[in-house]
Design a protein around this motif. Sequence first.
Motif, mmCIF file in Angstrom:
data_model
loop_
_atom_site.group_PDB
_atom_site.id
_atom_site.type_symbol
_atom_site.label_atom_id
_atom_site.label_comp_id
_atom_site.label_asym_id
_atom_site.label_seq_id
_atom_site.Cartn_x
_atom_site.Cartn_y
_atom_site.Cartn_z
ATOM 1 N N GLY A 215 28.316 -14.286 49.227
ATOM 2 C CA GLY A 215 29.245 -14.702 50.266
ATOM 3 C C GLY A 215 28.658 -15.690 51.256
ATOM 4 N N GLY A 216 27.800 -16.567 50.788
ATOM 5 C CA GLY A 216 27.238 -17.593 51.657
ATOM 6 C C GLY A 216 26.094 -17.142 52.528
ATOM 7 N N ARG A 217 25.543 -15.970 52.291
ATOM 8 C CA ARG A 217 24.425 -15.498 53.109
ATOM 9 C C ARG A 217 23.451 -14.693 52.264
ATOM 10 N NH1 ARG A 217 25.520 -10.105 54.323
ATOM 11 N NH2 ARG A 217 23.903 -10.078 55.909
ATOM 12 N N TRP A 218 22.209 -14.655 52.751
ATOM 13 C CA TRP A 218 21.173 -13.867 52.097
ATOM 14 C C TRP A 218 21.207 -12.433 52.624
ATOM 15 C CZ3 TRP A 218 18.159 -15.668 48.174
ATOM 16 C CH2 TRP A 218 18.107 -17.061 47.979
ATOM 17 N N PHE A 219 20.849 -11.491 51.764
ATOM 18 C CA PHE A 219 20.682 -10.110 52.206
ATOM 19 C C PHE A 219 19.506 -9.485 51.464
ATOM 20 C CE2 PHE A 219 23.401 -9.829 48.529
ATOM 21 C CZ PHE A 219 23.055 -8.649 47.889
ATOM 22 N N ASP A 220 18.905 -8.477 52.074
ATOM 23 C CA ASP A 220 17.715 -7.835 51.518
ATOM 24 C C ASP A 220 18.058 -6.465 50.943
ATOM 25 O OD1 ASP A 220 16.380 -9.990 52.568
ATOM 26 O OD2 ASP A 220 15.609 -8.912 54.319
ATOM 27 N N VAL A 221 17.297 -6.098 49.939
ATOM 28 C CA VAL A 221 17.368 -4.741 49.392
ATOM 29 C C VAL A 221 15.946 -4.183 49.375
ATOM 30 C CG1 VAL A 221 17.965 -3.281 47.438
ATOM 31 C CG2 VAL A 221 19.364 -5.305 47.963
ATOM 32 N N ALA A 222 15.730 -3.141 50.162
ATOM 33 C CA ALA A 222 14.404 -2.511 50.229
ATOM 34 C C ALA A 222 14.285 -1.526 49.074
ATOM 35 C CB ALA A 222 14.203 -1.823 51.574
ATOM 36 N N VAL A 223 13.884 -2.021 47.921
ATOM 37 C CA VAL A 223 13.847 -1.213 46.694
ATOM 38 C C VAL A 223 12.744 -0.156 46.767
ATOM 39 C CG1 VAL A 223 14.780 -3.105 45.323
ATOM 40 C CG2 VAL A 223 12.304 -2.874 45.579
ATOM 41 N N ASP A 224 12.816 0.776 45.838
ATOM 42 C CA ASP A 224 11.812 1.848 45.765
ATOM 43 C C ASP A 224 11.339 1.945 44.317
ATOM 44 O OD1 ASP A 224 10.151 3.849 46.522
ATOM 45 O OD2 ASP A 224 11.739 5.292 47.046
ATOM 46 N N GLY A 225 10.218 2.619 44.107
ATOM 47 C CA GLY A 225 9.723 2.767 42.754
ATOM 48 C C GLY A 225 8.314 3.310 42.708
ATOM 49 N N PRO A 226 7.795 3.522 41.516
ATOM 50 C CA PRO A 226 6.513 4.209 41.343
ATOM 51 C C PRO A 226 5.283 3.324 41.493
ATOM 52 C CG PRO A 226 7.416 3.674 39.207
ATOM 53 C CD PRO A 226 8.426 3.219 40.219
ATOM 54 N N LEU A 227 5.469 2.019 41.705
ATOM 55 C CA LEU A 227 4.321 1.118 41.685
ATOM 56 C C LEU A 227 4.460 0.046 42.765
ATOM 57 C CD1 LEU A 227 1.722 0.485 40.069
ATOM 58 C CD2 LEU A 227 3.105 -1.018 38.611
ATOM 59 N N ILE A 228 3.392 -0.146 43.554
ATOM 60 C CA ILE A 228 3.307 -1.225 44.536
ATOM 61 C C ILE A 228 2.072 -2.047 44.204
ATOM 62 C CG2 ILE A 228 3.098 -1.851 46.969
ATOM 63 C CD1 ILE A 228 4.321 0.840 47.681
ATOM 64 N N VAL A 229 2.227 -3.348 44.073
ATOM 65 C CA VAL A 229 1.098 -4.218 43.734
ATOM 66 C C VAL A 229 1.077 -5.408 44.699
ATOM 67 C CG1 VAL A 229 1.232 -3.581 41.306
ATOM 68 C CG2 VAL A 229 2.452 -5.606 42.103
#
Length: 302
Positions: A215-229
């Motif tokens: 819709g003409g704008r950026w948005f963030d999704v703070a995802v989750d999961g088993p691995l951070i690198v």
Amino acid sequence: MNDLLPSSDYNHLRAFVAVAEALSFSRAAEVLGISPSALSQTIRGLEESVGVQLLLRTTRSVSLTVAGENLFQRLRPAMTELGEALGQARTARDRPAGTVRIHAFRSAADHYIEPILAGFASTYPQIVLDITLDDEVVDVVAAGFDVSLRIGELIEQDMVAVRLGPELKQIAVASPAYLERRGSPAHPRELLAHSCIRWRWPGRQQPYAWEFFEGGRWFDVAVDGPLIVNDKELSLKAALNGIGISFCVEDAVHDHIAAGRLVPLLLDWAEPFPGIFLCYPRQRQMAPALRAFIDAVRGMAP
């Protein structure tokens, strides 16, 4: 003389040395590229400044007074040394030397630095390239770097920025095996129910929130999961191994998608953003070694 010699004083002394060497106003004026009358006026100005007569003039000849001879003997080696120093500076301009400190994102180095290294070392054997590769966003000047290669949205406003490549796009990808187990998200917010391989900017505490466009704008999704690198290559390998969904630059996964090893997801919400830029502080006189490196990198741009 004081700490710094005013340009007018230098011109007066240069004119005096020329006359003292030639013992002729006309020949000295020819060497200096000015008229004899202008040269005579310059010498008079010097004599008034020092308060003593330096030259004896007749209609037929020019000679030095005792004070003039003393000044000439002191000035001649100094002017010769100055000329040699300027000559060395010009040589340095023509044959760049020294160290160039470079900070670059790893992906930028792969595309724009690694391919030039062999040719650059051969062409400029007196230049040392001191290269730091990481994806941390550093203050180029405060960190002591001469130049940086990074994505366009992370460049300070007071820097010179040169575009090197096209816009980039990040996309979510997963292996067929993962999608068979967990299914495919239909919207970016459905990623919250999936195992995502998170990535953290070097130097930051929280993982990067994945960015999408709607819709003409950026948005963030703070995802989750088993691995951070903190390494994009490791994130990609984890996705290939079926651990979860990764968020990668499209160019980096193109071959894997074409081979069926990865499946692109949520493409309707993927939007291009500024690509790789070369940036450096504004400066009146650029070091020849830095200019040589910048020109070499720019030569890699399409």
